[in-house]
Design a protein around this motif. Structure first.
Motif, mmCIF file in Angstrom:
data_model
loop_
_atom_site.group_PDB
_atom_site.id
_atom_site.type_symbol
_atom_site.label_atom_id
_atom_site.label_comp_id
_atom_site.label_asym_id
_atom_site.label_seq_id
_atom_site.Cartn_x
_atom_site.Cartn_y
_atom_site.Cartn_z
ATOM 1 N N MET A 1 43.073 42.130 40.646
ATOM 2 C CA MET A 1 44.275 42.136 41.444
ATOM 3 C C MET A 1 44.210 43.310 42.408
ATOM 4 O O MET A 1 43.622 44.328 42.122
ATOM 5 N N GLY A 2 44.798 43.151 43.576
ATOM 6 C CA GLY A 2 44.798 44.215 44.561
ATOM 7 C C GLY A 2 43.935 43.857 45.753
ATOM 8 O O GLY A 2 43.565 42.697 45.952
ATOM 9 N N TYR A 3 43.626 44.850 46.540
ATOM 10 C CA TYR A 3 42.869 44.656 47.765
ATOM 11 C C TYR A 3 41.468 45.231 47.619
ATOM 12 O O TYR A 3 41.249 46.193 46.887
ATOM 13 N N ALA A 4 40.524 44.637 48.356
ATOM 14 C CA ALA A 4 39.142 45.120 48.385
ATOM 15 C C ALA A 4 38.954 45.952 49.653
ATOM 16 O O ALA A 4 39.729 45.847 50.610
ATOM 17 N N ILE A 5 37.919 46.773 49.647
ATOM 18 C CA ILE A 5 37.567 47.547 50.830
ATOM 19 C C ILE A 5 37.386 46.578 51.997
ATOM 20 O O ILE A 5 36.721 45.556 51.870
ATOM 21 N N GLY A 6 38.024 46.879 53.118
ATOM 22 C CA GLY A 6 37.944 46.016 54.293
ATOM 23 C C GLY A 6 39.109 45.052 54.439
ATOM 24 O O GLY A 6 39.339 44.524 55.528
ATOM 25 N N ASP A 7 39.849 44.800 53.342
ATOM 26 C CA ASP A 7 41.033 43.933 53.440
ATOM 27 C C ASP A 7 42.087 44.604 54.312
ATOM 28 O O ASP A 7 42.176 45.835 54.382
ATOM 29 N N ILE A 8 42.911 43.777 54.941
ATOM 30 C CA ILE A 8 43.997 44.280 55.787
ATOM 31 C C ILE A 8 45.321 43.981 55.088
ATOM 32 O O ILE A 8 45.614 42.827 54.764
ATOM 33 N N ILE A 9 46.102 45.014 54.847
ATOM 34 C CA ILE A 9 47.406 44.874 54.206
ATOM 35 C C ILE A 9 48.448 44.640 55.294
ATOM 36 O O ILE A 9 48.582 45.446 56.220
ATOM 37 N N ASP A 10 49.159 43.529 55.173
ATOM 38 C CA ASP A 10 50.284 43.212 56.042
ATOM 39 C C ASP A 10 49.912 43.229 57.533
ATOM 40 O O ASP A 10 50.726 43.574 58.380
ATOM 41 N N GLU A 14 43.980 48.699 57.127
ATOM 42 C CA GLU A 14 42.675 48.302 56.613
ATOM 43 C C GLU A 14 42.280 49.230 55.474
ATOM 44 O O GLU A 14 42.150 50.441 55.652
ATOM 45 N N VAL A 15 42.067 48.655 54.295
ATOM 46 C CA VAL A 15 41.734 49.424 53.096
ATOM 47 C C VAL A 15 40.332 50.012 53.235
ATOM 48 O O VAL A 15 39.377 49.294 53.532
ATOM 49 N N THR A 16 40.232 51.332 53.004
ATOM 50 C CA THR A 16 38.930 52.003 53.066
ATOM 51 C C THR A 16 38.506 52.586 51.714
ATOM 52 O O THR A 16 37.329 52.840 51.508
ATOM 53 N N ALA A 17 39.461 52.790 50.799
ATOM 54 C CA ALA A 17 39.130 53.330 49.471
ATOM 55 C C ALA A 17 40.340 53.189 48.548
ATOM 56 O O ALA A 17 41.466 53.019 49.007
ATOM 57 N N VAL A 18 40.074 53.270 47.254
ATOM 58 C CA VAL A 18 41.140 53.328 46.255
ATOM 59 C C VAL A 18 41.344 54.799 45.916
ATOM 60 O O VAL A 18 40.397 55.496 45.578
ATOM 61 N N ILE A 19 42.590 55.268 46.032
ATOM 62 C CA ILE A 19 42.909 56.660 45.697
ATOM 63 C C ILE A 19 43.289 56.771 44.231
ATOM 64 O O ILE A 19 42.886 57.699 43.542
ATOM 65 N N GLY A 20 44.076 55.812 43.741
ATOM 66 C CA GLY A 20 44.517 55.864 42.355
ATOM 67 C C GLY A 20 45.091 54.541 41.900
ATOM 68 O O GLY A 20 45.489 53.707 42.722
ATOM 69 N N LYS A 21 45.110 54.350 40.575
ATOM 70 C CA LYS A 21 45.645 53.115 39.984
ATOM 71 C C LYS A 21 46.618 53.481 38.878
ATOM 72 O O LYS A 21 46.426 54.467 38.177
ATOM 73 N N GLY A 22 47.650 52.654 38.737
ATOM 74 C CA GLY A 22 48.620 52.836 37.664
ATOM 75 C C GLY A 22 49.045 51.483 37.138
ATOM 76 O O GLY A 22 48.559 50.448 37.584
ATOM 77 N N THR A 23 49.974 51.487 36.200
ATOM 78 C CA THR A 23 50.416 50.226 35.604
ATOM 79 C C THR A 23 51.219 49.375 36.582
ATOM 80 O O THR A 23 51.230 48.162 36.478
ATOM 81 N N HIS A 24 51.876 50.011 37.551
ATOM 82 C CA HIS A 24 52.715 49.263 38.484
ATOM 83 C C HIS A 24 52.016 48.919 39.796
ATOM 84 O O HIS A 24 52.498 48.074 40.538
ATOM 85 N N GLY A 25 50.916 49.596 40.087
ATOM 86 C CA GLY A 25 50.272 49.310 41.360
ATOM 87 C C GLY A 25 49.067 50.190 41.641
ATOM 88 O O GLY A 25 48.529 50.833 40.750
ATOM 89 N N ILE A 26 48.675 50.194 42.905
ATOM 90 C CA ILE A 26 47.477 50.903 43.356
ATOM 91 C C ILE A 26 47.806 51.636 44.648
ATOM 92 O O ILE A 26 48.556 51.133 45.489
ATOM 93 N N VAL A 27 47.228 52.825 44.797
ATOM 94 C CA VAL A 27 47.352 53.570 46.046
ATOM 95 C C VAL A 27 46.004 53.519 46.745
ATOM 96 O O VAL A 27 44.970 53.839 46.155
#
Length: 163
Positions: A1-10, A14-27
């Motif tokens: 679940m979530g976005y991959a590197i290169g995906d465009i949110i809304d 454009e996603v370039t990296a994952v900073i952090g993950k939690g139970t409710h979501g991803i930064v």
């Protein structure tokens, strides 16, 4: 679940990296494709965003951060829903240690954050807090807690008196 590197949110970030993950979501670290700037995008998972309580909490968080504009708090750039029903807050990307890591580092060396330093950090935020009584109470509590800890440290460090 979530976005991959290169995906465009809304259609904008454009996603370039994952900073952090939690139970409710991803930064994510992302690039604002319209402006070319680097941003952080905090995304709630769609199933979490469907819960009214968490949706309300995220909107409160975005509004609270927006109200703190001009302080040490990050600047909110936008808040919206995604095509899959998720929610996100786009905000200024701040590079560096997070506050809890900073505190852990100080504590690992046997220290703690001084009251003047805490006041420097919290003062501008308290100045922007709409509830002046709450802001004053927060700063007073921090100051008093620091003074109490100083007294306890002095008592612990003092040599025991001969009986």
């Amino acid at each position: 679940m979530g976005y991959a590197i290169g995906d465009i949110i809304d259609g904008r970030y454009e996603v370039t990296a994952v900073i952090g993950k939690g139970t409710h979501g991803i930064v994510y670290r992302a690039t604002d494709v319209a402006l070319g700037s680097q941003v952080a995008v905090k995304c709630l998972h769609p199933e979490v965003a469907a819960e009214p309580g968490l949706k309300t909490r995220m909107m409160r968080e975005a509004r609270a951060l927006g109200a703190l504009s001009g302080t040490a708090a990050v600047q909110v750039l936008g808040v919206s829903r995604t095509h899959d029903g998720g929610m996100y807050i786009a905000m200024e990307l701040v590079v560096g240690r997070d506050f809890s890591a900073y505190l852990r580092e100080i504590e690992s060396h046997g220290g703690r954050l001084s009251v003047p330093k805490l006041m420097d950090l919290l003062g501008p935020i308290a100045d922007k807090t709409p509830n002046r009584g709450l802001a004053a109470h927060l700063l007073t509590a921090v100051k008093e807690a620091g003074e109490l800890l100083d007294e306890i440290d002095q008592l612990i460090a003092a040599p025991a008196e001969a009986a």
